[in-house]
Design a protein around this motif. Structure first.
Motif, PDB file in Angstrom:
ATOM      1  N   ALA A  85      84.091  48.268  -9.286  1.00 48.00           N
ATOM      2  CA  ALA A  85      83.429  46.980  -9.079  1.00 48.00           C
ATOM      3  C   ALA A  85      82.867  46.872  -7.674  1.00 48.00           C
ATOM      4  O   ALA A  85      81.738  46.382  -7.476  1.00 48.00           O
ATOM      5  CB  ALA A  85      84.408  45.837  -9.346  1.00 48.00           C
ATOM      6  N   ARG A  86      83.628  47.328  -6.680  1.00 44.28           N
ATOM      7  CA  ARG A  86      83.164  47.256  -5.295  1.00 44.28           C
ATOM      8  C   ARG A  86      81.951  48.159  -5.065  1.00 44.28           C
ATOM      9  O   ARG A  86      80.996  47.782  -4.392  1.00 44.28           O
ATOM     10  CB  ARG A  86      84.296  47.645  -4.340  1.00 44.28           C
ATOM     11  CG  ARG A  86      85.340  46.560  -4.137  1.00 44.28           C
ATOM     12  CD  ARG A  86      84.800  45.388  -3.302  1.00 44.28           C
ATOM     13  NE  ARG A  86      85.816  44.364  -3.137  1.00 44.28           N
ATOM     14  CZ  ARG A  86      86.674  44.306  -2.127  1.00 44.28           C
ATOM     15  NH1 ARG A  86      86.666  45.243  -1.208  1.00 44.28           N
ATOM     16  NH2 ARG A  86      87.540  43.314  -2.060  1.00 44.28           N
ATOM     17  N   ILE A  87      81.998  49.367  -5.624  1.00 45.64           N
ATOM     18  CA  ILE A  87      80.868  50.286  -5.458  1.00 45.64           C
ATOM     19  C   ILE A  87      79.631  49.748  -6.174  1.00 45.64           C
ATOM     20  O   ILE A  87      78.519  49.792  -5.645  1.00 45.64           O
ATOM     21  CB  ILE A  87      81.234  51.698  -5.956  1.00 45.64           C
ATOM     22  CG1 ILE A  87      82.284  52.331  -5.035  1.00 45.64           C
ATOM     23  CG2 ILE A  87      79.991  52.592  -6.022  1.00 45.64           C
ATOM     24  CD1 ILE A  87      82.795  53.679  -5.489  1.00 45.64           C
ATOM     25  N   ALA A  88      79.826  49.228  -7.366  1.00 49.66           N
ATOM     26  CA  ALA A  88      78.702  48.653  -8.118  1.00 49.66           C
ATOM     27  C   ALA A  88      78.062  47.506  -7.347  1.00 49.66           C
ATOM     28  O   ALA A  88      76.834  47.360  -7.343  1.00 49.66           O
ATOM     29  CB  ALA A  88      79.185  48.166  -9.481  1.00 49.66           C
ATOM     30  N   ASP A  89      78.876  46.717  -6.666  1.00 48.94           N
ATOM     31  CA  ASP A  89      78.348  45.608  -5.873  1.00 48.94           C
ATOM     32  C   ASP A  89      77.477  46.112  -4.727  1.00 48.94           C
ATOM     33  O   ASP A  89      76.409  45.543  -4.444  1.00 48.94           O
ATOM     34  CB  ASP A  89      79.515  44.777  -5.331  1.00 48.94           C
ATOM     35  CG  ASP A  89      79.038  43.558  -4.569  1.00 48.94           C
ATOM     36  OD1 ASP A  89      78.436  42.668  -5.191  1.00 48.94           O
ATOM     37  OD2 ASP A  89      79.255  43.496  -3.344  1.00 48.94           O
ATOM     38  N   VAL A  90      77.912  47.193  -4.070  1.00 54.12           N
ATOM     39  CA  VAL A  90      77.112  47.782  -2.993  1.00 54.12           C
ATOM     40  C   VAL A  90      75.789  48.294  -3.537  1.00 54.12           C
ATOM     41  O   VAL A  90      74.715  48.064  -2.950  1.00 54.12           O
ATOM     42  CB  VAL A  90      77.879  48.925  -2.295  1.00 54.12           C
ATOM     43  CG1 VAL A  90      76.974  49.637  -1.290  1.00 54.12           C
ATOM     44  CG2 VAL A  90      79.116  48.392  -1.597  1.00 54.12           C
ATOM     45  N   LEU A  91      75.836  48.976  -4.672  1.00 52.95           N
ATOM     46  CA  LEU A  91      74.611  49.520  -5.261  1.00 52.95           C
ATOM     47  C   LEU A  91      73.655  48.399  -5.674  1.00 52.95           C
ATOM     48  O   LEU A  91      72.435  48.519  -5.525  1.00 52.95           O
ATOM     49  CB  LEU A  91      74.963  50.387  -6.467  1.00 52.95           C
ATOM     50  CG  LEU A  91      75.791  51.650  -6.168  1.00 52.95           C
ATOM     51  CD1 LEU A  91      76.138  52.372  -7.463  1.00 52.95           C
ATOM     52  CD2 LEU A  91      75.030  52.575  -5.229  1.00 52.95           C
ATOM     53  N   GLN A  92      74.207  47.324  -6.160  1.00 52.24           N
ATOM     54  CA  GLN A  92      73.358  46.216  -6.585  1.00 52.24           C
ATOM     55  C   GLN A  92      72.668  45.546  -5.398  1.00 52.24           C
ATOM     56  O   GLN A  92      71.502  45.148  -5.477  1.00 52.24           O
ATOM     57  CB  GLN A  92      74.193  45.182  -7.350  1.00 52.24           C
ATOM     58  CG  GLN A  92      73.372  44.071  -7.988  1.00 52.24           C
ATOM     59  CD  GLN A  92      74.215  43.196  -8.917  1.00 52.24           C
ATOM     60  OE1 GLN A  92      75.430  43.161  -8.793  1.00 52.24           O
ATOM     61  NE2 GLN A  92      73.576  42.510  -9.837  1.00 52.24           N
ATOM     62  N   ASN A  93      73.394  45.466  -4.269  1.00 48.26           N
ATOM     63  CA  ASN A  93      72.836  44.787  -3.100  1.00 48.26           C
ATOM     64  C   ASN A  93      71.980  45.703  -2.229  1.00 48.26           C
ATOM     65  O   ASN A  93      71.169  45.213  -1.433  1.00 48.26           O
ATOM     66  CB  ASN A  93      73.964  44.187  -2.259  1.00 48.26           C
ATOM     67  CG  ASN A  93      74.568  42.964  -2.914  1.00 48.26           C
ATOM     68  OD1 ASN A  93      73.926  41.936  -3.043  1.00 48.26           O
ATOM     69  ND2 ASN A  93      75.811  43.065  -3.360  1.00 48.26           N
ATOM     70  N   CYS A  94      72.180  47.011  -2.363  1.00 46.68           N
ATOM     71  CA  CYS A  94      71.354  48.005  -1.648  1.00 46.68           C
ATOM     72  C   CYS A  94      71.363  47.814  -0.129  1.00 46.68           C
ATOM     73  O   CYS A  94      70.369  48.072   0.549  1.00 46.68           O
ATOM     74  CB  CYS A  94      69.911  47.978  -2.170  1.00 46.68           C
ATOM     75  SG  CYS A  94      69.756  48.593  -3.854  1.00 46.68           S
ATOM     76  N   ASN A  95      72.493  47.388   0.400  1.00 45.23           N
ATOM     77  CA  ASN A  95      72.659  47.294   1.855  1.00 45.23           C
ATOM     78  C   ASN A  95      73.632  48.396   2.252  1.00 45.23           C
ATOM     79  O   ASN A  95      74.844  48.214   2.251  1.00 45.23           O
ATOM     80  CB  ASN A  95      73.204  45.909   2.227  1.00 45.23           C
ATOM     81  CG  ASN A  95      73.163  45.660   3.722  1.00 45.23           C
ATOM     82  OD1 ASN A  95      72.989  46.580   4.507  1.00 45.23           O
ATOM     83  ND2 ASN A  95      73.343  44.407   4.114  1.00 45.23           N
ATOM     84  N   PHE A  96      73.109  49.572   2.593  1.00 41.87           N
ATOM     85  CA  PHE A  96      73.938  50.764   2.673  1.00 41.87           C
ATOM     86  C   PHE A  96      74.451  51.109   4.068  1.00 41.87           C
ATOM     87  O   PHE A  96      75.389  51.888   4.205  1.00 41.87           O
ATOM     88  CB  PHE A  96      73.170  51.971   2.118  1.00 41.87           C
ATOM     89  CG  PHE A  96      72.799  51.825   0.665  1.00 41.87           C
ATOM     90  CD1 PHE A  96      73.778  51.742  -0.310  1.00 41.87           C
ATOM     91  CD2 PHE A  96      71.473  51.759   0.274  1.00 41.87           C
ATOM     92  CE1 PHE A  96      73.452  51.608  -1.644  1.00 41.87           C
ATOM     93  CE2 PHE A  96      71.129  51.627  -1.063  1.00 41.87           C
ATOM     94  CZ  PHE A  96      72.120  51.544  -2.028  1.00 41.87           C
ATOM     95  N   ILE A  97      73.825  50.584   5.113  1.00 38.84           N
ATOM     96  CA  ILE A  97      74.194  50.943   6.477  1.00 38.84           C
ATOM     97  C   ILE A  97      74.578  49.692   7.264  1.00 38.84           C
ATOM     98  O   ILE A  97      73.806  48.736   7.346  1.00 38.84           O
ATOM     99  CB  ILE A  97      73.034  51.664   7.201  1.00 38.84           C
ATOM    100  CG1 ILE A  97      72.620  52.930   6.438  1.00 38.84           C
ATOM    101  CG2 ILE A  97      73.425  52.003   8.641  1.00 38.84           C
ATOM    102  CD1 ILE A  97      73.677  54.019   6.387  1.00 38.84           C
ATOM    103  N   MET A  98      75.787  49.704   7.829  1.00 37.57           N
ATOM    104  CA  MET A  98      76.283  48.596   8.668  1.00 37.57           C
ATOM    105  C   MET A  98      76.171  47.256   7.950  1.00 37.57           C
ATOM    106  O   MET A  98      75.753  46.242   8.522  1.00 37.57           O
ATOM    107  CB  MET A  98      75.532  48.550  10.010  1.00 37.57           C
ATOM    108  CG  MET A  98      75.591  49.842  10.818  1.00 37.57           C
ATOM    109  SD  MET A  98      77.269  50.351  11.277  1.00 37.57           S
ATOM    110  CE  MET A  98      77.592  49.214  12.609  1.00 37.57           C
ATOM    111  N   GLY A  99      76.578  47.263   6.686  1.00 39.90           N
ATOM    112  CA  GLY A  99      76.480  46.062   5.870  1.00 39.90           C
ATOM    113  C   GLY A  99      77.730  45.202   5.942  1.00 39.90           C
ATOM    114  O   GLY A  99      78.625  45.422   6.773  1.00 39.90           O
TER     115      GLY A  99
END
Length: 367
Positions: A21-35
């Motif tokens: 769930a946490r990884i999917a949330d990152v992928l959905q938001n596409c904020n990959f660096i210093m987010g």
């Protein structure tokens, strides 16, 4: 029965829903660096350690390098450390053209021997790196005292020791700077490389945060010559899930260590890990010593039991450090340990049957 040295698949299966769930949330938001996960994890890590701050970075190796850079370590400086450690400890010193100086180790804890270290401190000694090897704190009090008298900094290499304590204090918060690794095999590991730096001084902490982004603040305006060393957002998301479990996992490691100790307690041929009275040991590794180490390792591997040697060659005898002019016999305790040390499987998800399988194999072959 095959027993792996470590089984991350078992660990993942216990937290899969949260991780996914946490990884999917990152992928959905596409904020990959210093987010936002990086910022949140830094706060959560600092709170866990009861530290003033935490700055994440790309690896434990970079954490050491950033610590030395923040202290201004340079050519002509000496940095005192242990020869019984992973290469990154000494490598970070050499990369800044400073001189690694190696003291011998304590033959029971495998950490730097303060008595040996103090003898090597001089006016060129700008820092001491104390490694908390295998999850047990080095004896910091005499090192801190000697460093203070010499106006030297103390860096704690906590790559293998998150959750460990020296007395009642978390390692990484006692010296001037603490360095952490989140390599996947660590007690708190991400799904790639990752690290963090803990600084007692706010000015040093801020400098580390600037150094990790090419020395820039604000962006494109460079105060220092820094490096590119950032923890990415996916790794931070993974670590946020895992952080809340690390104390429980460490507790289970201690239980497994106790079972090993009980099985080996009457065996003169096997030296079990020593737990120093000042240390809360979290057993990143369970390392025994046996005279016929290579034979035992061979037999374990033949039985498909994971085991490893950490470390077979001391830093002062590595080819890349020939220019330091150490020779065999200079640090005899470390050299003897290197010839006998053997790490056995230890991870929270180990079953009693797996533990017994390892014990039986070691007992049958130690000599």
């Amino acid at each position: 029965m095959a027993v792996p040295f470590l089984d991350l698949k078992k660990q993942y299966s216990t937290i899969k829903e949260e991780i996914d769930a946490r990884i999917a949330d990152v992928l959905q938001n596409c904020n990959f660096i210093m987010g936002p996960n990086v910022a949140a994890f830094e706060k959560e890590l600092a709170a866990y350690l009861n530290a003033r701050n935490a700055a994440t970075c790309a690896s434990g190796s970079d954490a050491l390098l950033l610590a030395l850079m923040a202290l201004g370590i340079k050519e002509g400086d000496e940095v005192l450390t242990t020869p019984f450690t992973f290469f990154a400890t000494a490598g970070a010193i050499a990369r800044l053209n400073a001189t690694p100086v190696f003291a011998d180790i304590d033959g029971r804890t495998f950490n730097i021997d303060p008595a040996s270290a103090v003898k090597k401190i001089n006016s060129r000694t700008k820092a001491i790196i104390a490694v908390h090897l295998y999850g047990q704190a080095a004896d910091l009090a005499p090192l801190m005292k000697a460093a203070a008298e010499n106006k030297s900094a103390v860096i704690e290499d906590c790559a293998q020791a998150i959750g460990a304590r020296y007395g009642d204090k978390p390692v990484g918060t006692i010296g001037d700077i603490g360095c952490l690794s989140f390599f996947p095999t660590k007690n708190l590991g991400c799904y790639g490389d990752g690290g963090a730096v803990i600084a007692a001084n706010d000015e040093i902490a801020e400098k580390i945060k600037i150094l990790r982004v090419h020395g820039a603040k604000p962006k494109y305006f460079h105060k220092f010559i820094g490096i590119n060393s950032r923890l990415d957002e996916i790794q931070a998301a993974v670590l946020r899930v895992k952080l809340k479990y690390v104390d429980g996992w460490n507790g289970r490691r201690k239980e497994i260590a106790a079972l090993y100790g009980e099985a080996f307690k009457n065996e003169d041929k096997i030296t079990v890990p020593y737990n120093a009275p000042y240390a809360f040991h979290i057993f990143h590794q369970y390392a025994i010593m046996v005279n016929n180490r290579d034979f035992v390792l061979k037999k374990l591997n033949e039985a498909k039991i994971g085991a490893g040697v950490y470390y077979p060659e001391a830093m002062h005898l590595q080819e890349c450090f020939k220019y330091l002019n150490y020779k065999k016999g200079d640090l005899p305790v470390c050299e003897e340990v290197c010839s006998k040390i053997l790490s056995l499987p230890i991870y929270p998800e180990m079953s009693v049957a797996e533990i017994n399988e390892v014990c039986d194999a070691v007992l049958a072959n130690a000599g």
